[in-house]
Design a protein around this motif. Sequence first.
Motif, mmCIF file in Angstrom:
data_model
loop_
_atom_site.group_PDB
_atom_site.id
_atom_site.type_symbol
_atom_site.label_atom_id
_atom_site.label_comp_id
_atom_site.label_asym_id
_atom_site.label_seq_id
_atom_site.Cartn_x
_atom_site.Cartn_y
_atom_site.Cartn_z
ATOM 1 N N VAL B 207 -4.098 -8.777 5.636
ATOM 2 C CA VAL B 207 -3.584 -9.373 4.369
ATOM 3 C C VAL B 207 -3.501 -10.769 4.186
ATOM 4 O O VAL B 207 -3.419 -11.621 3.337
ATOM 5 N N ASP B 208 -3.671 -11.364 5.407
ATOM 6 C CA ASP B 208 -4.031 -12.873 5.633
ATOM 7 C C ASP B 208 -5.408 -13.349 5.434
ATOM 8 O O ASP B 208 -5.599 -14.711 5.518
ATOM 9 N N GLY B 209 -6.124 -12.525 5.174
ATOM 10 C CA GLY B 209 -7.510 -12.755 4.944
ATOM 11 C C GLY B 209 -8.470 -12.891 6.186
ATOM 12 O O GLY B 209 -9.713 -13.018 6.191
ATOM 13 N N THR B 210 -7.923 -12.490 7.326
ATOM 14 C CA THR B 210 -8.612 -12.312 8.616
ATOM 15 C C THR B 210 -9.328 -11.234 8.851
ATOM 16 O O THR B 210 -8.757 -9.914 8.266
ATOM 17 N N ASP B 211 -10.221 -11.176 9.825
ATOM 18 C CA ASP B 211 -10.917 -9.714 10.135
ATOM 19 C C ASP B 211 -11.572 -9.124 9.034
ATOM 20 O O ASP B 211 -11.370 -7.708 9.094
ATOM 21 N N LEU B 212 -11.968 -9.550 8.162
ATOM 22 C CA LEU B 212 -12.785 -8.670 6.990
ATOM 23 C C LEU B 212 -13.984 -8.109 7.850
ATOM 24 O O LEU B 212 -14.813 -8.771 8.376
ATOM 25 N N HIS B 213 -14.226 -6.798 7.846
ATOM 26 C CA HIS B 213 -15.315 -6.308 8.405
ATOM 27 C C HIS B 213 -15.456 -4.745 7.839
ATOM 28 O O HIS B 213 -14.636 -4.237 7.352
ATOM 29 N N PRO B 214 -16.851 -4.412 7.837
ATOM 30 C CA PRO B 214 -16.865 -2.996 7.332
ATOM 31 C C PRO B 214 -16.506 -1.829 8.416
ATOM 32 O O PRO B 214 -16.692 -2.253 9.505
ATOM 33 N N ILE B 215 -16.301 -0.777 7.965
ATOM 34 C CA ILE B 215 -16.079 0.229 8.780
ATOM 35 C C ILE B 215 -17.005 1.524 8.662
ATOM 36 O O ILE B 215 -17.484 1.775 7.530
ATOM 37 N N GLY B 216 -17.432 2.199 9.520
ATOM 38 C CA GLY B 216 -18.321 3.248 9.532
ATOM 39 C C GLY B 216 -19.778 2.951 9.784
ATOM 40 O O GLY B 216 -20.173 1.851 9.358
ATOM 41 N N LYS B 217 -20.491 3.972 10.355
ATOM 42 C CA LYS B 217 -21.831 3.618 10.381
ATOM 43 C C LYS B 217 -22.576 4.023 9.151
ATOM 44 O O LYS B 217 -22.128 4.731 8.237
ATOM 45 N N PRO B 218 -23.806 3.546 8.886
ATOM 46 C CA PRO B 218 -24.570 3.378 7.843
ATOM 47 C C PRO B 218 -25.394 4.915 7.722
ATOM 48 O O PRO B 218 -26.330 5.008 7.498
ATOM 49 N N THR B 219 -24.434 5.882 7.536
ATOM 50 C CA THR B 219 -24.897 7.398 7.563
ATOM 51 C C THR B 219 -24.929 7.508 6.289
ATOM 52 O O THR B 219 -25.672 8.580 5.548
ATOM 53 N N HIS B 220 -23.966 7.052 5.262
ATOM 54 C CA HIS B 220 -24.098 7.708 3.850
ATOM 55 C C HIS B 220 -23.057 6.709 3.109
ATOM 56 O O HIS B 220 -22.518 5.939 3.681
ATOM 57 N N GLN B 221 -23.040 6.848 1.734
ATOM 58 C CA GLN B 221 -22.416 5.813 1.088
ATOM 59 C C GLN B 221 -20.771 6.250 0.873
ATOM 60 O O GLN B 221 -20.483 7.385 1.133
ATOM 61 N N ARG B 222 -19.818 5.354 1.018
ATOM 62 C CA ARG B 222 -18.529 5.579 1.087
ATOM 63 C C ARG B 222 -17.955 4.815 -0.363
ATOM 64 O O ARG B 222 -18.179 3.503 -0.571
ATOM 65 N N SER B 223 -16.931 5.153 -0.896
ATOM 66 C CA SER B 223 -16.212 4.559 -1.958
ATOM 67 C C SER B 223 -14.864 5.198 -2.275
ATOM 68 O O SER B 223 -14.401 6.048 -1.801
ATOM 69 N N GLY B 224 -14.092 4.492 -3.035
ATOM 70 C CA GLY B 224 -12.856 4.950 -3.202
ATOM 71 C C GLY B 224 -11.858 4.905 -2.346
ATOM 72 O O GLY B 224 -11.285 6.331 -2.104
ATOM 73 N N PRO B 225 -11.552 4.184 -1.269
ATOM 74 C CA PRO B 225 -10.721 4.361 -0.008
ATOM 75 C C PRO B 225 -9.099 4.508 -0.447
ATOM 76 O O PRO B 225 -8.693 4.002 -1.434
ATOM 77 N N VAL B 226 -8.805 5.506 0.018
ATOM 78 C CA VAL B 226 -7.073 5.569 -0.114
ATOM 79 C C VAL B 226 -6.322 5.905 1.121
ATOM 80 O O VAL B 226 -6.872 6.875 2.049
ATOM 81 N N TRP B 227 -5.537 5.073 1.729
ATOM 82 C CA TRP B 227 -5.092 4.990 2.981
ATOM 83 C C TRP B 227 -3.973 5.838 2.881
ATOM 84 O O TRP B 227 -3.114 6.419 2.195
ATOM 85 N N SER B 228 -3.881 6.807 4.320
ATOM 86 C CA SER B 228 -2.794 7.837 4.368
ATOM 87 C C SER B 228 -1.684 7.183 4.435
ATOM 88 O O SER B 228 -1.294 6.070 5.158
ATOM 89 N N PRO B 229 -0.650 7.842 4.008
ATOM 90 C CA PRO B 229 0.950 7.474 4.370
ATOM 91 C C PRO B 229 1.085 7.181 5.675
ATOM 92 O O PRO B 229 1.966 5.854 6.211
ATOM 93 N N ASP B 230 0.748 7.884 6.653
ATOM 94 C CA ASP B 230 0.993 7.590 8.167
ATOM 95 C C ASP B 230 -0.064 6.635 8.890
ATOM 96 O O ASP B 230 0.210 6.061 9.943
ATOM 97 N N GLY B 231 -0.865 5.891 7.981
ATOM 98 C CA GLY B 231 -1.702 4.895 8.300
ATOM 99 C C GLY B 231 -2.827 5.287 9.386
ATOM 100 O O GLY B 231 -3.683 4.343 9.692
ATOM 101 N N THR B 232 -2.922 6.599 9.618
ATOM 102 C CA THR B 232 -3.954 6.886 10.566
ATOM 103 C C THR B 232 -5.238 7.170 10.039
ATOM 104 O O THR B 232 -6.414 7.113 10.832
ATOM 105 N N LEU B 233 -5.404 7.341 8.908
ATOM 106 C CA LEU B 233 -6.786 7.799 8.208
ATOM 107 C C LEU B 233 -6.747 7.121 7.004
ATOM 108 O O LEU B 233 -5.914 6.757 6.158
ATOM 109 N N ILE B 234 -8.058 6.684 6.602
ATOM 110 C CA ILE B 234 -8.537 6.390 5.013
ATOM 111 C C ILE B 234 -9.456 7.552 4.478
ATOM 112 O O ILE B 234 -10.446 7.959 5.113
ATOM 113 N N ALA B 235 -8.823 8.072 3.468
ATOM 114 C CA ALA B 235 -9.666 9.199 2.638
ATOM 115 C C ALA B 235 -10.706 8.214 1.604
ATOM 116 O O ALA B 235 -10.242 7.319 1.165
ATOM 117 N N TYR B 236 -11.885 8.903 1.390
ATOM 118 C CA TYR B 236 -12.887 8.309 0.502
ATOM 119 C C TYR B 236 -13.623 9.365 0.092
ATOM 120 O O TYR B 236 -13.755 10.585 0.555
#
Lengths: 185, 428
Positions: B207-236
Amino acid sequence: MDRDLVVRARGGDRDAFARLAAAAVTRLDAVARMITRDPERAKDAVQEALARAWRDLPTLRDPDRFDAWLRRLLVRTCIDELRRARSRVIEVELTELDHPRVADSSLALADRDALEHAFRRLDPVQRSLIVMYYYLDLPLAEVAEALSLPVGTAKSRLSRARDTLRAALEADARDGVEIVGGQPA
Amino acid sequence: MTARHDTDRVIALWLTEIAPERHVDYLDETLGALDRVRQRPAWASPGRWLPMQMTLPRVVVPRAAPYIALLALLLIGVIIAVAVAGGQKRLPAPFGLAATGLVAFESQGDILVADADGSGRHPLIATPGGQWSPTFSRRGDRIAYWSAPTPGDPASLYVADADGANARLLTGEQRFSVPDALPALSWSPDDQRLAVSSDGDLYVVNVDGTDLHPIGKPTHQRSGPVWSPDGTLIAYTGQPLRDPYSQTSSWVIAPDGTGDKEVIPAEGGYEIANVNPSWSPDSRSLLVHTGGAYDGDDTDISIAQRVAGGWTSRAIVPEQTWDYHPSWSNSGTQFSFLRVVEGSNPEQLQLMVANADGSNVRRLSTAAPRFNAQCWSPDDRFIRSFAPYDDPAKRTMLLIPLDGSAIVEIPAPGEMSMGVCSTQRLAD
């Protein structure tokens, strides 16, 4: 570009989209062949870009941006095509189309071969930069936008791509063909 | 002429020689293939462009009212500011029930907010260019949004305080391709990071603008991330790399890019399914709509649930109906979704509510507008929507109470996008 056609196509009018596609496809095909250097991959890229355009057209907010938006879709599908091709390590056999015989060409055959080999060594983004900047004659800011790159990054990558091509030409010249104003001496 | 200009000229000449424009013989084939491609509505969900038709009474807020309300709000704000000066503001929990604060939306490139009763509409972010996708942080004290010189252009991500002050750029010079109506950003539960998507890639940034980076290998397209309430996963929503059609499926991935896993597979190419996943408050399950693999195939509400060793999925509302866009309530005791009114022509949608186990499916409205990210207010007292879909200039925001009382309608000063659904959470 007919704004009314874009608005109608955005609203689901297939005929309007067909007219937009017909007006654009020749240029799209040429651009895709330049970037991919393979007519079949170019065809695939154009087809996929048009399919994506139809699918996503309702998300285009400003109809006046249609041309730039479609160009951007094409460039990105070309890049995807090249990345997939690289992962499969397929050697493309050049067809006659890739080496047109231009009777009054002002480029020497050796120059064309040097550029061809050097261009194929460029990564997909560099190829796209070269085509958009030199063929489509787009300003650097628009090229950067199409590739979602900062202008500074686009400029430096374009510069490196140009250096690669120039080095190829210079090496070719050292081998016996001197370039003066782009023509053999 | 310099050597540099020689090179430029030679390159330009060579390009025109290698691929001269030619007759394209595959256009008809290309256009014919579009029969398999449904147009994606501006909010990237199934393409049913329906007219607005509501049967519940509405309370229309006069367009002049916001200015009066704004003055009142300013006075109230000053009083509150004096009252709490020097004190620590209490923040709500990131998930579960909370008090309802402001509702945010975008109109004509500005971000506006209003109170949940429709009063006090005012611009929050109104800088040159376009701003969209306003999304309050989990604790309601900040708001994230995309900004570009022109709405819809490649954009930058900003975070501001909840009152619109102190806007900070998070993504530096990098630009992101984010259609103005897509939910392409999500806060982490601790409000310290954001997940965003652009051109088929997911990114995480502090949130301070640091460490912007992609996640996941380039195996498929990803869109619409939704962070889980417990913080462990991102659904997409996942999609094959080369798929302009509707081979969309539901995936989860850890914020560090590991554990990428498909939890609900794609069924086919007719509907755009598996979009806008909704996490249950306990982070144990995801709701999406699935199906519609071919023309005539209905869509279901499906649930993916974490089980020992992995995930399992099933239709939780399997009826032979066309159901879309499920959304968990904040209490986790029920969820809402949209259902096409059987036999309606043109098709209409009605807003439905069901218990958490899929039982007791009931109708909340007889017909509802098209909307994407339908969402519950933090206090679970109303569900938010927009209408009509097909005329942005006349579109308004709707707050539909669950107790059957009057629908609150909040008009916008101009065209309104409706892709992102965000309501401020406040401490009780």
